[in-house]
Design an enzyme around this catalytic site. Structure first.
Site, PDB file in Angstrom:
ATOM      1  N   ASP A 107       0.728  -1.252  -0.229  1.00  0.00           N
ATOM      2  CA  ASP A 107       0.238   0.198  -0.019  1.00  0.00           C
ATOM      3  C   ASP A 107       1.083   1.161  -0.045  1.00  0.00           C
ATOM      4  O   ASP A 107       1.862   1.316   0.684  1.00  0.00           O
ATOM      5  CB  ASP A 107      -0.852  -0.109   1.266  1.00  0.00           C
ATOM      6  CG  ASP A 107      -2.084   0.891   1.082  1.00  0.00           C
ATOM      7  OD1 ASP A 107      -1.843   2.169   1.019  1.00  0.00           O
ATOM      8  OD2 ASP A 107      -3.327   0.336   1.333  1.00  0.00           O
ATOM      9  N   HIS A 157     -10.396  -5.828  -2.275  1.00  0.00           N
ATOM     10  CA  HIS A 157      -8.740  -6.042  -2.141  1.00  0.00           C
ATOM     11  C   HIS A 157      -8.890  -6.328  -0.347  1.00  0.00           C
ATOM     12  O   HIS A 157      -9.876  -5.675   0.324  1.00  0.00           O
ATOM     13  CB  HIS A 157      -7.983  -4.686  -2.244  1.00  0.00           C
ATOM     14  CG  HIS A 157      -8.756  -3.505  -1.794  1.00  0.00           C
ATOM     15  ND1 HIS A 157      -9.585  -2.941  -2.442  1.00  0.00           N
ATOM     16  CD2 HIS A 157      -8.525  -2.789  -0.656  1.00  0.00           C
ATOM     17  CE1 HIS A 157     -10.006  -1.755  -1.618  1.00  0.00           C
ATOM     18  NE2 HIS A 157      -9.381  -1.751  -0.658  1.00  0.00           N
ATOM     19  N   HIS A 183      -6.817  -5.988   3.072  1.00  0.00           N
ATOM     20  CA  HIS A 183      -5.539  -5.219   3.812  1.00  0.00           C
ATOM     21  C   HIS A 183      -4.949  -6.263   4.803  1.00  0.00           C
ATOM     22  O   HIS A 183      -5.663  -6.850   5.537  1.00  0.00           O
ATOM     23  CB  HIS A 183      -6.162  -4.054   4.372  1.00  0.00           C
ATOM     24  CG  HIS A 183      -6.838  -3.254   3.568  1.00  0.00           C
ATOM     25  ND1 HIS A 183      -6.167  -1.938   3.379  1.00  0.00           N
ATOM     26  CD2 HIS A 183      -7.972  -2.799   3.304  1.00  0.00           C
ATOM     27  CE1 HIS A 183      -7.140  -1.071   2.575  1.00  0.00           C
ATOM     28  NE2 HIS A 183      -8.032  -1.825   2.833  1.00  0.00           N
ATOM     29  N   GLN A 191     -14.311   2.038   2.244  1.00  0.00           N
ATOM     30  CA  GLN A 191     -13.676   1.649   0.821  1.00  0.00           C
ATOM     31  C   GLN A 191     -13.505   2.885   0.268  1.00  0.00           C
ATOM     32  O   GLN A 191     -14.374   3.638   0.005  1.00  0.00           O
ATOM     33  CB  GLN A 191     -14.646   0.672   0.259  1.00  0.00           C
ATOM     34  CG  GLN A 191     -14.141   0.177  -0.908  1.00  0.00           C
ATOM     35  CD  GLN A 191     -14.888  -1.050  -1.518  1.00  0.00           C
ATOM     36  OE1 GLN A 191     -16.223  -1.179  -1.412  1.00  0.00           O
ATOM     37  NE2 GLN A 191     -14.271  -1.516  -2.773  1.00  0.00           N
TER      38      GLN A 191
END
Ligand code: 5GP
Length: 145
Positions: free
Chosen positions: A37, A107, A109, A101
């Site tokens: 990220d 996705h 995390h 979101q």
């Protein structure tokens, strides 16, 4: 409505999958891609996404794709824990803007948590490229690359 709606093929993760936008890649196979990220909430914050499923969230994704994503989530969580030795690790997934979101390609995390360290603000502070590259190299080494 952000929980329902059409998949936008121009979202940033779709661009990353197509190679149109860069990422600090940690893992890739035919079905799954994992990368750092760039606005990490902790050191090692990693994202895992399906490559073939145009799913915005957990309501949309087919179960086979979800299972493949989760297998990689477990594998990378182990790598992150071995290499970074956090005190804990969060695995999270958000559906719809009110749930947090911001990118509408599903996705997961993986967020290592270190004793005494607060979680950074979600999707807000960009990490230094050199730091991300160094972390990427460290994790790839741990995976035997
Ligand atoms: P969400 O808020 O949708 O659950 O999470 C989206 C995540 O994507 C956030 O943690 C945010 O920091 C991250 N993100 C946003 N843009 C980019 C980008 O261009 N590259 C990478 N690697 N991560 C991004």
């Amino acid at each position: 409505m952000s929980l329902h709606g059409d998949y936008d093929a121009q979202n940033i993760f779709a661009q990353i999958i197509r190679g149109e936008a860069p990422c600090y890649k940690l893992y890739e196979d035919e079905d799954v891609l994992a990368f750092l990220d760039v606005f990490p909430q902790s050191y090692g914050h990693t994202l895992v996404i399906p490559k073939r499923s145009a799913a915005r969230n957990i309501l949309d994704i087919d179960v086979d794709s979800l299972a493949k994503v989760m297998a990689v989530v477990q594998r990378l969580t182990r790598v992150l824990v071995e290499e970074l030795e956090p005190a804990g690790v969060q695995v999270a997934q958000f559906n719809g803007a009110p749930a947090g979101q911001t990118v509408f390609h599903i996705h997961m995390h993986i967020v290592p948590r270190f004793a005494g360290e607060q979680l950074g603000i979600h999707a807000s502070v960009k990490a230094e490229p050199a730091e991300l590259a160094q972390l990427q190299a460290r994790l790839l080494r741990r995976m035997g690359h």
